[in-house]
Design an enzyme around this catalytic site. Structure first.
Site, PDB file in Angstrom:
ATOM      1  N   HIS A 193       0.802  -1.475   0.015  1.00  0.00           N
ATOM      2  CA  HIS A 193       0.176  -0.069   0.219  1.00  0.00           C
ATOM      3  C   HIS A 193       0.837   1.518   0.242  1.00  0.00           C
ATOM      4  CE1 HIS A 193       0.731   1.462   4.128  1.00  0.00           C
ATOM      5  NE2 HIS A 193       0.781   0.339   4.940  1.00  0.00           N
ATOM      6  N   CYS A 194       0.626   2.257  -1.133  1.00  0.00           N
ATOM      7  CA  CYS A 194       0.911   3.658  -0.382  1.00  0.00           C
ATOM      8  C   CYS A 194       0.331   4.863   0.480  1.00  0.00           C
ATOM      9  CB  CYS A 194       1.496   4.529  -1.781  1.00  0.00           C
ATOM     10  SG  CYS A 194      -0.071   3.711  -2.670  1.00  0.00           S
ATOM     11  N   ALA A 195       0.379   5.638   0.278  1.00  0.00           N
ATOM     12  CA  ALA A 195      -0.636   6.611   1.473  1.00  0.00           C
ATOM     13  C   ALA A 195      -2.352   7.121   0.604  1.00  0.00           C
ATOM     14  CB  ALA A 195      -0.343   7.880   0.862  1.00  0.00           C
ATOM     15  N   THR A 196      -2.421   6.119  -0.125  1.00  0.00           N
ATOM     16  CA  THR A 196      -4.082   5.886  -0.569  1.00  0.00           C
ATOM     17  C   THR A 196      -4.626   4.555  -1.247  1.00  0.00           C
ATOM     18  OG1 THR A 196      -3.511   7.058  -2.665  1.00  0.00           O
ATOM     19  CG2 THR A 196      -3.889   8.857  -0.813  1.00  0.00           C
ATOM     20  N   ARG A 197      -3.704   4.104  -1.479  1.00  0.00           N
ATOM     21  CA  ARG A 197      -3.984   2.477  -2.315  1.00  0.00           C
ATOM     22  C   ARG A 197      -3.502   1.402  -1.747  1.00  0.00           C
ATOM     23  NH1 ARG A 197      -2.050   5.808  -7.495  1.00  0.00           N
ATOM     24  NH2 ARG A 197      -1.459   7.651  -6.206  1.00  0.00           N
TER      25      ARG A 197
END
Length: 653
Positions: A26-30
């Site tokens: 995951h990244c910051a939003t997804r």
């Protein structure tokens, strides 16, 4: 039970179960999934999961947009699935297994050309402006051009050639730099190699066709006694620079693995740069030049041959599908090659690209017109239409047209007809410019009127066809099913402020404020996560923009979420793709759950560390609960701002 345990279970089932997941990160939003079989992902079901804000597939990854609660969601997903996550880069690597060789090449080309596209667009705007100054005679000036009657504008025109030449003549420098950036090798060596391809010591590529072979053999060679090498420059050449940059990167990777680290600083750059330079001027450059000329010859034959109308119709219709696959990035190279190779130094390909942008914009504009009273659809479709008219079609394509099919087909038909007319009229552009309606600025002045005719077709035909398809129920099944299955329900929220109440959001950074639409990441630029502004920080200190609670602090310290005491939910994401730094260059001064006051120090970050890693430092500051609060930028954009100054107002809606 975790906050998102049920949603996580539903998502696991909808992506095909644990056995269908090769990797997840995951990244910051997804959430980023690498799926063994992407066909098993039930997008329709996934879109109905309350925590999910959307999905898309990119570079072999199936990405599910969650928002600033993604770390919590990720933890719950790991708990219910038993799948251990991997780093974002490892997920990218695993995603390559979902790509065929052509897709891998296209992905690499996209990642190489994307960083230099802004410069190409700026160059196109400059040349378009110069085109108006020196190429358009005006009746009110007695049939003369602006530069012929004004010393000032003549000087401006002459001055603007400086950046125009820097962008296009020295394009190989940008390409070789971007290749080394993509390959993770030494970027300054890429710049040096690029300069060595366009040095003034070389015969300018634009002068080769007018220079005899005898003169080249006499004056433009390196003479080594028993053999000579032509001193030919590669100004504006794409493929030679691409091949040279790749040879440099692969040589550096090869030597890094074999030379002891204690002497690598001495030998690796030397043994990488010099052989790459020799290869560039003896083998790769000539081969690349020949390939480039071959490609431009084939495309030029299509643009000027006896069935050029058919070529225009096919290319015009198929350009939008190329955007979806990512293959459209190749057209930038072909356009540049055409400009370099043709006697007129123009391209007939770019006008059709601009017309395709306009046509897809008209399709989504018609969709907006039919749904303008539906607030949910209108807030997506109108910005998408404006974006497409300004040359960025992804919001229109992925947000509306491909989703509902019939506006997409209407746009393809309209751009096909416009492309047919464009090639029939032999419309030519002086350069790559801004797509969509501003595309006329790049058009050669003698073809302006025919291009405006093509523009009118690209606007009117898709708009009319979209209305017709909807009225006749042609290809409308996808929209009808989606409306039948619309499950969205309003969730009552207690103790919210009265409608119209406005709250201030202070700037958490010192730097320049810009529109959020200028973000390089389309998820932020399109407002998928929320709306707000983009800040280009000049100092590496992030402070609290509101009084409230730290709702999310990412382990890598590159992003933070806050909920103000008034209920405004904010996300501040420092840089783009900075999750890859895994916390390097970031220091948090708070922890999740802390209550903060305006101006309290939240995160310190090293701007140079971010830039040296090749990541943009631009920072979105967005309101994520935009259904409850309407954010509006304070003042005109762009502008300079200091920490603590008014940045946004959030109005209760």
């Amino acid at each position: 039970m975790g906050k998102f345990e049920k949603d996580a279970k539903d998502l696991l089932a909808a992506v095909g179960g644990k056995e269908n997941v090769s990797a997840v990160s995951h990244c910051a939003t997804r959430m980023r999934f690498v799926l063994k079989d992407t066909k098993k992902a039930d997008v329709k079901t996934i879109d109905k999961i309350p925590a999910v804000k959307g999905t898309f597939t990119n570079a072999g990854q199936f990405q599910v947009i969650i928002g600033n609660d993604v770390p919590i969601f990720y933890n719950d997903f790991s708990a219910v699935s038993g799948i251990e996550g991997v780093s974002k880069e490892a997920a990218k690597s695993a995603a390559k297994s979902n790509q065929n060789p052509i897709q891998r090449v296209m992905t690499m080309l996209a990642e190489i050309f994307t960083p230099i596209i802004p410069a190409i667009i700026v160059g196109g705007l400059i040349l378009g402006f110069r085109n108006i100054l020196e190429g358009v005679p005006f009746d009110f000036l007695g049939g003369k051009t602006i530069v012929e009657v004004s010393t000032f504008w003549s000087g401006v025109n002459h001055f603007l050639w400086l950046p125009g030449e820097a962008i296009f003549h020295f394009l190989p420098v940008g390409i070789t730099w971007s290749v080394t950036r993509k390959m993770g090798t030494t970027q300054i060596l890429g710049i040096v190699l690029g300069i060595s391809l366009v040095s003034p010591q070389l015969l300018n590529a634009y002068a080769v066709s007018s220079t005899s072979a005898a003169e080249i053999a006499k004056d433009w060679v390196w003479d080594f006694g028993f053999f000579t090498v032509n001193r030919i420059g590669y100004q504006a050449q794409v493929i030679p620079a691409l091949l040279a940059g790749l040879s440099l990167s692969y040589l550096e990777i090869f030597w890094r693995k074999r030379i002891p680290e204690v002497v690598s600083m001495i030998f690796v750059p030397f043994l990488s740069l010099i052989p790459a330079l020799i290869l560039a001027h003896t083998v790769l450059g000539p081969i690349g030049w020949t390939i480039g000329k071959g490609i431009s010859f084939v495309v030029l034959a299509g643009l000027t041959g006896p069935v050029k109308w058919l070529f225009g119709a096919i290319f015009g219709a198929l350009y939008a599908p190329l955007v979806i696959t990512g293959l459209h990035h190749m057209t930038n190279a072909i356009d540049t090659q055409l400009i370099a190779d043709t006697a007129t130094h123009t391209t007939g390909l770019w006008p059709m690209i601009a017309l395709s942008n306009i046509a897809q914009g008209s399709g989504v504009l018609a969709y907006y017109w039919m749904n303008r009273k539906n607030e949910r659809e209108a807030e997506i479709s109108l910005p998408a239409a404006i974006s497409a008219y300004l040359g960025v079609t992804e919001p229109a394509l992925f947000g509306v047209n491909v989703k509902y099919v019939y506006p997409f087909v209407a746009g393809m038909i309209g751009s096909g007809i416009a492309g047919l007319l464009s090639t029939t009229f032999n419309v030519q552009a002086n350069s790559i410019g801004v797509g969509g309606l501003p595309g006329f600025m790049a058009i050669n002045t003698k073809y302006m009127i025919p291009f405006f005719v093509c523009m009118a077709v690209a606007i009117a035909v898709p708009f009319a066809l979209t209305l017709f398809f909807r009225k006749a129920s042609i290809m409308t099944k996808a929209e009808d099913e989606m409306k039948e299955d619309d499950f969205a329900e309003a969730t009552p929220v207690a103790d919210l402020p009265a409608v119209g109440t406005t709250f201030d959001v202070k700037s958490p950074l010192t730097g320049q404020v810009k529109p959020l639409s200028e973000a390089v990441d389309p998820v932020f630029a399109q407002g998928v996560m929320g709306t707000g502004v983009l800040v280009l920080p000049s100092e590496g200190e992030l402070v609290a923009p509101v009084d409230g609670v730290v709702s999310v602090l990412f382990p890598t310290k590159h992003a933070i979420g806050l909920v103000s005491d008034d209920g405004v939910e904010l996300l501040v994401h420092i840089g783009m793709d900075t999750v890859n730094l895994e916390g390097k260059g970031f220091e948090a001064h708070v922890k999740q759950g802390d209550h903060v006051k305006v101006g309290d120090k939240l995160i310190s970050f090293d701007i140079e560390t971010i830039k040296e890693a090749g990541y943009p430092v631009e920072t979105p500051v967005i309101v994520t609960n935009q259904n409850d609060y309407q954010p509006d930028a304070v003042g005109t954009l762009p502008r300079e701002i200091k920490r603590g100054e008014d940045l946004l107002t959030a109005s209760k809606i």
